[in-house]
Write a protein that holds these residues in place. Structure first.
Motif, mmCIF file in Angstrom:
data_model
loop_
_atom_site.group_PDB
_atom_site.id
_atom_site.type_symbol
_atom_site.label_atom_id
_atom_site.label_comp_id
_atom_site.label_asym_id
_atom_site.label_seq_id
_atom_site.Cartn_x
_atom_site.Cartn_y
_atom_site.Cartn_z
ATOM 1 N N ILE A 284 15.585 -31.020 -0.113
ATOM 2 C CA ILE A 284 14.458 -31.533 0.459
ATOM 3 C C ILE A 284 14.119 -32.416 -0.937
ATOM 4 O O ILE A 284 13.776 -31.770 -2.038
ATOM 5 N N HIS A 285 14.004 -33.823 -0.771
ATOM 6 C CA HIS A 285 13.833 -34.739 -1.826
ATOM 7 C C HIS A 285 13.211 -36.058 -1.234
ATOM 8 O O HIS A 285 13.112 -36.351 0.050
ATOM 9 N N GLY A 286 12.832 -36.961 -2.348
ATOM 10 C CA GLY A 286 12.318 -38.286 -1.776
ATOM 11 C C GLY A 286 12.935 -39.103 -1.106
ATOM 12 O O GLY A 286 12.555 -39.760 -0.352
ATOM 13 N N ASP A 287 14.496 -39.009 -0.877
ATOM 14 C CA ASP A 287 15.063 -39.842 -0.042
ATOM 15 C C ASP A 287 15.360 -39.364 1.257
ATOM 16 O O ASP A 287 15.591 -40.102 2.244
ATOM 17 N N LYS A 288 14.698 -37.952 1.525
ATOM 18 C CA LYS A 288 14.747 -37.697 2.968
ATOM 19 C C LYS A 288 13.666 -38.343 3.708
ATOM 20 O O LYS A 288 12.423 -38.410 3.266
ATOM 21 N N THR A 289 13.870 -38.592 4.930
ATOM 22 C CA THR A 289 12.690 -38.909 5.770
ATOM 23 C C THR A 289 11.764 -38.014 6.101
ATOM 24 O O THR A 289 12.108 -36.883 5.783
ATOM 25 N N GLN A 290 10.380 -38.383 6.645
ATOM 26 C CA GLN A 290 9.461 -37.467 6.768
ATOM 27 C C GLN A 290 9.832 -36.406 7.816
ATOM 28 O O GLN A 290 9.688 -35.534 7.731
ATOM 29 N N GLU A 291 10.640 -37.092 8.836
ATOM 30 C CA GLU A 291 11.087 -36.059 9.956
ATOM 31 C C GLU A 291 12.044 -35.121 9.248
ATOM 32 O O GLU A 291 11.809 -33.731 9.723
ATOM 33 N N GLU A 292 12.821 -35.569 8.550
ATOM 34 C CA GLU A 292 13.850 -34.448 7.898
ATOM 35 C C GLU A 292 13.176 -33.394 7.061
ATOM 36 O O GLU A 292 13.351 -32.177 7.045
ATOM 37 N N ARG A 293 12.337 -33.867 6.142
ATOM 38 C CA ARG A 293 11.505 -33.044 5.417
ATOM 39 C C ARG A 293 10.707 -32.012 6.316
ATOM 40 O O ARG A 293 10.663 -30.928 5.845
ATOM 41 N N THR A 294 10.068 -32.464 7.232
ATOM 42 C CA THR A 294 9.291 -31.526 8.043
ATOM 43 C C THR A 294 9.969 -30.515 8.584
ATOM 44 O O THR A 294 9.645 -29.368 8.801
ATOM 45 N N LYS A 295 11.005 -31.103 9.187
ATOM 46 C CA LYS A 295 11.983 -30.064 9.933
ATOM 47 C C LYS A 295 12.416 -28.955 9.115
ATOM 48 O O LYS A 295 12.510 -27.596 9.244
ATOM 49 N N THR A 296 12.987 -29.394 7.821
ATOM 50 C CA THR A 296 13.391 -28.459 6.878
ATOM 51 C C THR A 296 12.469 -27.487 6.530
ATOM 52 O O THR A 296 12.726 -26.201 6.450
ATOM 53 N N LEU A 297 11.280 -28.020 6.243
ATOM 54 C CA LEU A 297 10.187 -27.067 5.956
ATOM 55 C C LEU A 297 9.888 -26.125 6.825
ATOM 56 O O LEU A 297 9.568 -24.736 6.559
ATOM 57 N N GLU A 298 9.656 -26.658 8.045
ATOM 58 C CA GLU A 298 9.395 -25.501 9.134
ATOM 59 C C GLU A 298 10.485 -24.770 9.151
ATOM 60 O O GLU A 298 10.295 -23.412 9.363
ATOM 61 N N ALA A 299 11.743 -24.873 9.139
ATOM 62 C CA ALA A 299 12.830 -24.008 9.301
ATOM 63 C C ALA A 299 12.697 -23.025 7.955
ATOM 64 O O ALA A 299 12.751 -21.959 8.341
ATOM 65 N N PHE A 300 12.391 -23.477 6.883
ATOM 66 C CA PHE A 300 12.152 -22.529 5.753
ATOM 67 C C PHE A 300 11.007 -21.537 5.914
ATOM 68 O O PHE A 300 11.186 -20.384 5.681
ATOM 69 N N LYS A 301 9.884 -22.161 6.426
ATOM 70 C CA LYS A 301 8.742 -21.173 6.640
ATOM 71 C C LYS A 301 8.810 -20.181 7.691
ATOM 72 O O LYS A 301 8.364 -19.099 7.741
ATOM 73 N N HIS A 302 9.663 -20.496 8.574
ATOM 74 C CA HIS A 302 9.917 -19.662 9.877
ATOM 75 C C HIS A 302 11.241 -18.621 9.727
ATOM 76 O O HIS A 302 11.696 -18.066 10.377
ATOM 77 N N GLY A 303 11.619 -18.666 8.183
ATOM 78 C CA GLY A 303 12.841 -17.738 7.970
ATOM 79 C C GLY A 303 14.387 -18.280 8.491
ATOM 80 O O GLY A 303 14.986 -17.485 8.531
ATOM 81 N N GLU A 304 14.241 -19.332 9.163
ATOM 82 C CA GLU A 304 15.661 -19.849 9.784
ATOM 83 C C GLU A 304 16.570 -20.309 8.623
ATOM 84 O O GLU A 304 17.821 -20.340 8.780
ATOM 85 N N LEU A 305 15.908 -20.455 7.502
ATOM 86 C CA LEU A 305 16.565 -21.167 6.340
ATOM 87 C C LEU A 305 16.167 -20.321 5.202
ATOM 88 O O LEU A 305 15.014 -19.960 4.944
ATOM 89 N N LYS A 306 17.239 -19.602 4.502
ATOM 90 C CA LYS A 306 17.005 -18.849 3.246
ATOM 91 C C LYS A 306 16.588 -19.556 1.973
ATOM 92 O O LYS A 306 15.869 -19.267 1.275
ATOM 93 N N ILE A 307 17.463 -20.575 1.385
ATOM 94 C CA ILE A 307 17.531 -21.046 0.424
ATOM 95 C C ILE A 307 16.745 -22.603 0.632
ATOM 96 O O ILE A 307 17.518 -23.308 1.283
ATOM 97 N N LEU A 308 16.000 -23.160 -0.161
ATOM 98 C CA LEU A 308 15.349 -24.396 -0.035
ATOM 99 C C LEU A 308 15.781 -25.178 -1.613
ATOM 100 O O LEU A 308 14.936 -24.561 -2.308
#
Length: 455
Positions: A284-308
């Motif tokens: 997750i960084h500044g070049d990501k779209t807001q939709e991509e950033r939100t989707k990645t953060l949600e996956a991280f918060k819900h344990g679907e993604l281990k490393i961010l």
């Protein structure tokens, strides 16, 4: 012995208390206990507290309490002007603050909205034109809406600068100054942050009127619940060192790990490296779209993604209830960013682990600045790294022959070889020789155009 303070002691409206009960809030944190009564009385407040101590509720709850008398069910946008403005430095923090305020205001009848860049402005325009009492915004996108006359700030009663030091670091001071000039002179102003630099104090002197200072911890200190370790490695060994740390039991058992880097290109490369080694990692960084950033953060918060893997765009605004480990792959250039990075773990009294990889010589200056800011001295641990075999980007698929069994044999190849019988050579007629071509003597072409051929 004095009675222990609860949220019921603040005298909140019953609609607020209903939402507080649903959220499971029982006892206020130190910053909430000291700041909420001052905000409810109308004082300007300058609040300093460590990240994760509940600053949003410190201004969000009393802010809504003061606006409840203005709540109404009218459909007219004119009856719902912006009465409270909350400015944040990043999209993620804006979304987080708005989510909390929307939960607090669930039963109050007050409307709220969130505006930030990186997404279609038209959806936000519709929400603003319907009217909202509480507006959470990033400075740049708010000015876009003001220029398009989608909202007016002439009736703002309360303004909040959240993470003001980060806004200055990101160059938002001109935008903030333009916005403040559009607000009524008579208003309540609040400033909350984890750190207060000299520049922030200068801004507070011009922005706040006789503010009440609330500090619940030593300035720029880190939470005592966080275990901090500094590892010395060579720059060429950092990727292997990170892999070794991830294999340690305290990281291997962690369900979420946040890794910070200093640049977008390093963020992308490190994420690919981790993925090649089989880790569930995303960037997750500044070049990501807001939709991509939100989707990645949600996956991280819900344990679907281990490393961010993140740049400092995620250092502020990430509110994860239980984040056990934060790793600084790069030592931050700004000492205050170290406090915010590791502040993602050890929140709300839980224990956290913060690991930092530093290169002797290259990172000495930045690490000394962090030690000076936090008033701590870190013991450097030499990490002996064993080089790992790099996985191929395009691994070859090795052919595996099927097992031979009586059932899948080929009868043709199972029979013994028998040489074939010789076949009598057929008598061939001698090929007739082609008659030799008579040599033809060609007459030379006349030298001049139109000359005659000689017979």
């Amino acid at each position: 012995m004095p009675k222990e303070l609860t949220f019921a002691d603040f005298g909140f409206h019953e609609s607020l208390m209903k939402a507080i009960a649903e959220l499971g809030y029982e006892k206020p944190t130190l910053i909430q206990a000291q700041a909420i009564p001052l905000v409810m009385k109308g004082f300007d407040v300058m609040g300093a507290a460590q990240t994760g101590t509940g600053k949003t509720a410190s201004f969000g709850l009393p802010l809504l309490e003061r606006l409840i008398p203005s709540a109404n069910a009218s459909m007219s946008p004119a009856r719902h002007p912006v009465r409270a403005l909350v400015l944040t430095p990043t999209r993620e923090l804006a979304l987080q603050v708005h989510e909390n305020i929307a939960q607090y205001a669930k039963y109050t009848g007050l409307r709220s909205a969130c505006v930030f860049g990186g997404v279609d402005i038209r959806t936000q325009t519709d929400a603003l034109r319907r009217g909202v009492e509480v507006l959470v915004a990033t400075p740049g996108r708010l000015l876009d809406h003001i220029e398009q006359k989608n909202t007016m700030l002439g009736q703002v009663q309360i303004v909040v600068l959240d993470e003001a030091d980060r806004m200055l670091d990101m160059g938002f001071l001109p935008d903030i100054s333009r916005i403040l000039k559009l607000l009524p002179a008579k208003r309540q102003s609040l400033m909350f942050s984890a750190t207060f630099s000299h520049d922030i104090k200068s801004l507070a002197a011009s922005f706040l009127h006789e503010p009440k200072l609330v500090e619940v911890a030593r300035e720029n200190s880190t939470a005592k619940t966080i275990t901090q370790r500094i590892y010395e490695v060579h720059d060429s060994e950092k990727a292997d060192a990170l892999l070794e740390l991830l294999d340690e039991p305290e990281c291997d058992d962690a369900h979420n790990i946040l890794v910070f880097v200093n640049s977008k290109i390093c963020c992308r490369r490190l994420t690919r490296t981790l993925q090649n080694y089989g880790y569930q990692a995303e960037a997750i960084h500044g070049d990501k779209t807001q939709e991509e950033r939100t989707k990645t953060l949600e996956a991280f918060k819900h344990g679907e993604l281990k490393i961010l893997v993140a740049t400092d765009v995620a250092a502020r605004g990430l509110d994860i209830a239980d984040l056990p480990v934060v790793i600084n792959f790069d030592v931050p250039f700004n000492a205050e960013d170290y406090v915010h990075r590791i502040g993602r773990t050890g929140r709300a009294g839980s224990k956290g682990l913060a690991l930092t990889l530093m290169c002797p010589g290259a990172d000495d200056k930045n690490l000394s600045a962090i030690e000076k800011l936090t008033k701590e001295h870190f013991k450097r641990i030499r990490l002996d790294v064993m080089p790992r075999k790099r996985p191929s980007r395009y691994p070859r698929k090795q052919y595996v022959a099927p097992p031979v069994s009586p059932d899948n044999g080929d009868p043709f190849f199972d029979e013994p070889y028998v040489p074939s019988k010789p076949v009598a050579a057929a008598q061939e007629q001698p090929a007739k020789a082609e008659p030799a071509r008579k040599s033809e003597k060609r007459a030379p072409v006349a030298a001049l155009l139109g000359g005659l051929l000689r017979k």
